[in-house]
Motif scaffolding. Structure first.
Motif, PDB file in Angstrom:
ATOM      1  N   ALA A  18       0.810  -1.224   0.000  1.00 46.69           N
ATOM      2  CA  ALA A  18       0.000   0.000   0.000  1.00 46.69           C
ATOM      3  C   ALA A  18       0.844   1.276   0.000  1.00 46.69           C
ATOM      4  O   ALA A  18       0.421   2.315  -0.491  1.00 46.69           O
ATOM      5  N   PHE A  19       2.034   1.207   0.553  1.00 48.96           N
ATOM      6  CA  PHE A  19       2.908   2.386   0.659  1.00 48.96           C
ATOM      7  C   PHE A  19       3.276   2.872  -0.745  1.00 48.96           C
ATOM      8  O   PHE A  19       3.795   2.085  -1.547  1.00 48.96           O
ATOM      9  N   PRO A  20       2.995   4.126  -1.061  1.00 47.83           N
ATOM     10  CA  PRO A  20       3.166   4.556  -2.462  1.00 47.83           C
ATOM     11  C   PRO A  20       4.623   4.710  -2.922  1.00 47.83           C
ATOM     12  O   PRO A  20       4.867   4.814  -4.117  1.00 47.83           O
ATOM     13  N   PHE A  21       5.559   4.748  -1.974  1.00 46.71           N
ATOM     14  CA  PHE A  21       6.956   4.928  -2.377  1.00 46.71           C
ATOM     15  C   PHE A  21       7.702   3.605  -2.279  1.00 46.71           C
ATOM     16  O   PHE A  21       7.490   2.834  -1.362  1.00 46.71           O
ATOM     17  N   LYS A  22       8.552   3.364  -3.258  1.00 47.04           N
ATOM     18  CA  LYS A  22       9.266   2.089  -3.309  1.00 47.04           C
ATOM     19  C   LYS A  22      10.749   2.296  -3.027  1.00 47.04           C
ATOM     20  O   LYS A  22      11.340   3.328  -3.393  1.00 47.04           O
ATOM     21  N   LEU A  23      11.325   1.268  -2.427  1.00 46.38           N
ATOM     22  CA  LEU A  23      12.745   1.270  -2.093  1.00 46.38           C
ATOM     23  C   LEU A  23      13.596   1.555  -3.331  1.00 46.38           C
ATOM     24  O   LEU A  23      13.409   0.942  -4.376  1.00 46.38           O
ATOM     25  N   LYS A  24      14.529   2.491  -3.203  1.00 48.64           N
ATOM     26  CA  LYS A  24      15.527   2.794  -4.239  1.00 48.64           C
ATOM     27  C   LYS A  24      14.948   3.397  -5.508  1.00 48.64           C
ATOM     28  O   LYS A  24      15.683   3.587  -6.485  1.00 48.64           O
ATOM     29  N   GLU A  25      13.642   3.655  -5.554  1.00 49.41           N
ATOM     30  CA  GLU A  25      13.101   4.306  -6.739  1.00 49.41           C
ATOM     31  C   GLU A  25      13.122   5.806  -6.529  1.00 49.41           C
ATOM     32  O   GLU A  25      12.791   6.291  -5.431  1.00 49.41           O
ATOM     33  N   ARG A  26      13.494   6.573  -7.556  1.00 42.45           N
ATOM     34  CA  ARG A  26      13.349   8.020  -7.469  1.00 42.45           C
ATOM     35  C   ARG A  26      12.051   8.398  -8.168  1.00 42.45           C
ATOM     36  O   ARG A  26      11.965   8.316  -9.393  1.00 42.45           O
ATOM     37  N   HIS A  27      11.036   8.764  -7.389  1.00 44.37           N
ATOM     38  CA  HIS A  27       9.718   9.033  -7.958  1.00 44.37           C
ATOM     39  C   HIS A  27       9.636  10.442  -8.523  1.00 44.37           C
ATOM     40  O   HIS A  27      10.235  11.368  -7.981  1.00 44.37           O
TER      41      HIS A  27
END
Lengths: 471, 471
Positions: A126-135
């Protein structure tokens, strides 16, 4: 726990002694920033924060934890048996262990965990931010309640906090008194439209009747200038720094319905040069303070958000700002090889395209444009009495990319010239009137200017604009 | 111009070197406060300000001038031939002359005028304030555009400015990040009524249609807490200090429609004691700073506005604040010899009369009342799970005269207990929830508390309340 010498003095510069002592007395609890700058001697410490990364290897578990005190994370090294299902990206943890010197080049210390307690888990689906991704900024902006958990936005919030402090310090150090000018006002400073009205929901304004909460229609302020001028009738230097409002029906990357303005009034000022000097000093002194206090955070922007912006900013800080009269500016624009959508003409407002050209023409050094036509500026701007080209002592500061960063003017202090205007405004000139002037700076534009951020919604914690009041 | 030693170091403490240098370079222009603390050596100076008194004697003319930098005026001594019709109480002047040591006991320096230019005259018939009269606060309040020209209100503005700075410094020194929480909000933090609605005048809300500027009804904020809690999900210490609003239809001396709140959130806090410690520290550290930086201004209040208040304040600062549970408080009230209009009863809110009695009972030391009944506090207060008397970890600080100065609580961080509440609020607990707590302090009440001012309208520059939005 703390080594003597350089490291202690560095810590003490950042955190005053009473703060550090209190922390250390509380069962070795340290904040990430304190831990990072400590001289590690294997002491027992306790650090709390949010997990920014987890790397599980066969023999060792690595965590990066952050608590908002710095961009840099604290690396935690642990036995893999301390891993649990809840220990994941985004979860909050309470780690106890020993702070030791790290063998890695990139960090000074690491925390050898003896105990890791997951305080709050984080549902990674559910968390919209992912590890190591630059959104992308557009994506992140959709989560106003969570975006402070990203590196970029937490850097922005630290910079914004330091910028606020730096601006307050500038004014304090220069003998200004801070005034809380009101948000709700029955005046309309600029005579402009685009106002928000304020009313109690239960008391709609009825035609003919008077059912206003304040007895009169009330609006959200568009500027604290009038109220500052009131106080400038007894204080020679005053400033305000607070929210202002425009009901502009725009979704553009340049508009907010609620934004912050820094405004100042200076009494006994007879020259627009004095006003410009203050504008330039404020810009340079505040920016230097921010660059020194938030070095890492600013670097994130200059490296990843707006590459090349560091050189542009250095260029602005190194050079004396250019001064050019409005008439000269029109001449420059007329001679320009560029084709403008709006033809430059004496008496017409400068358009965005004109501002951009002028700054480019001045080698990307900020440029003060002064002495505008009488009809282009509000009634309170001081008449230069310079016919046939009738101008007023008003000034705008144009900066690269952002355009108009400041507006200012000498104020008309001569009662007979102001006749036939606002009653209260006139009365301010009746009891010991003084020549004075002032300026206003858009705080979000300032942040955009120093950081190179192109969307104004990305430099304010909770943006409000037409069709959007999230959270 | 400046003598070496003690006086210079005193000046440098007040004004950093770059400020003084700039002043001295500008043709000897000095501000009143600088002139008063200078070591006079007969140098040529120029001082500008407003005339606070004129005494014309046969051989000499005395003027007192003030420019808002200090309560104390600078005495100007001049030849009577420099007198003019326009030189009167309230007029603004530009004086050139020599700064010399004064022979009078009450002042260190005086300015021997060589030239006095009246910059702006003052019509003493129309001017509402009279020379040497001490006007009642009720009278002064009728002139929001002129009251900063009185001694009392200019002292208040300087104190307010220093108090603002002292509060910012406290938080900065203790590692808090400053957050600008929004003024316009689509939430209602407390679930309470008394909200102002914000709309564009041209776009009235139509039943059924959606013509809101923000697509949803929008209100002026009553608290920045929710937004601070958002940021406290990534920053372990945050604070905000800005305007908040209540549409209470009251003209009482205790209510404003627009007032300032200091609010803080602290993450990873598991005890209400930590929150109370911060409240007490903030009060004591900020007050000590104000007392040392605005000694003369505070003295004016303690001497003329609220005689005896100095001792009361010293008493508050010297003593450790008292802590008492709500249940104990109810017991104390039940045993009280006083007859209350509202009978004290477990489960009922504390009334003003109860608060007053409790403070008196605690020897006029501020008292924290903690652990309130579950039903008395908002949904976000942390459940103590302590049945049968079900309470929450909430705290109010009561101070003499003012009553409730702070409110705070641990916030409910446990997702399952919060179920069935606000969606967004729940989501804050889903991604790395942490135990946290915070508090809010009414800034005007704080000023009333330290100065002894009984009407809240007298501690804010431009008061707004029902039926009144002057200026």
């Amino acid at each position: 726990m703390l080594g003597a010498g350089a490291s202690l003095s560095r810590l003490l510069r950042r955190y005053p002694p009473q703060f550090l002592q209190k922390r250390l007395l509380r069962g070795g609890r340290l904040r990430v920033r304190e831990a990072l700058s400590a001289q590690p001697q294997g002491c027992d410490v306790r650090v709390q924060g949010w997990v920014r990364s987890v790397r599980s290897q066969k023999e060792v578990l690595f965590l990066d934890i952050n608590d908002g005190t710095s961009l840099q994370n604290l690396q935690v090294v642990a036995d893999p048996k301390l891993e649990s299902r809840d220990l994941c990206f985004g979860s909050s943890v309470d780690v106890q262990g020993k702070l030791v010197k790290s063998h890695h080049r990139k960090q000074n210390v690491e925390l050898q965990a003896e105990d890791i307690r997951v305080v709050g888990s984080c549902d990674s689906i559910a968390f919209p931010f992912k590890l190591k991704e630059r959104h992308a900024a557009d994506y992140v902006r959709q989560f106003p309640h969570l975006r402070c958990k990203t590196n970029r936005f937490s850097s922005l919030l630290r910079i914004r906090s330091e910028a606020t402090a730096a601006i307050h310090s500038y004014f304090q150090d220069n003998g200004y008194v801070h005034i809380h000018t009101p948000v709700i006002s029955s005046n309309d400073c600029e005579g402009a439209g685009e106002l928000f009205q304020v009313e109690t929901p239960s008391k709609p304004s009825e035609p003919g009747g008077n059912s206003h909460f304040f007895d009169v229609p009330a609006f959200l302020t568009v500027s604290g200038q009038l109220h500052l001028e009131v106080v400038a009738g007894a204080f020679s230097r005053v400033f305000t720094f607070g929210p202002t409002f425009r009901a502009e029906n725009s979704q553009s990357r340049r508009h907010l319905a609620e934004f912050y303005m820094v405004e100042a009034e200076i009494s006994f000022t007879e020259s627009i040069q004095d006003i410009m000097q203050e504008m330039e000093n404020l810009f340079k002194v505040a920016t230097a303070a921010i660059l020194s206090r938030c070095h890492e955070d600013v670097e994130l922007f200059h490296k990843y958000v707006a590459p090349g912006h560091k050189d542009k900013l250095d260029h602005m800080l190194k050079n004396k700002f250019v001064i050019m009269s409005y008439s000269e500016a029109i001449e420059v624009l007329k001679k320009a090889p560029e084709v403008f959508s709006f033809k430059p003409e004496w008496g017409c407002d400068l358009q965005k395209e004109h501002e951009k050209y002028l700054v480019k023409h001045c080698a990307n050094i900020p440029v003060f444009v002064i002495n505008y036509p009488y009809d282009l500026k509000p009634f309170y701007a001081r008449d230069n009495v310079d016919g046939p080209q009738h101008t007023v002592a008003a000034v705008d500061l144009l900066v690269p990319e952002v355009g108009e960063l400041y507006g200012g003017s000498l104020r008309e202090e001569r009662l007979h010239i102001l006749q036939s205007r606002l009653d209260r405004y006139l009365e301010l000139r009746q009891f010991g009137t003084v020549p004075h002037g002032g300026f206003g700076m858009g705080f979000e534009r300032y942040l955009q200017c120093i950081l190179g951020v192109d969307n104004i919604k990305d430099v304010i914690p909770f943006p409000r604009f037409s069709h959007s009041c999230l959270l």
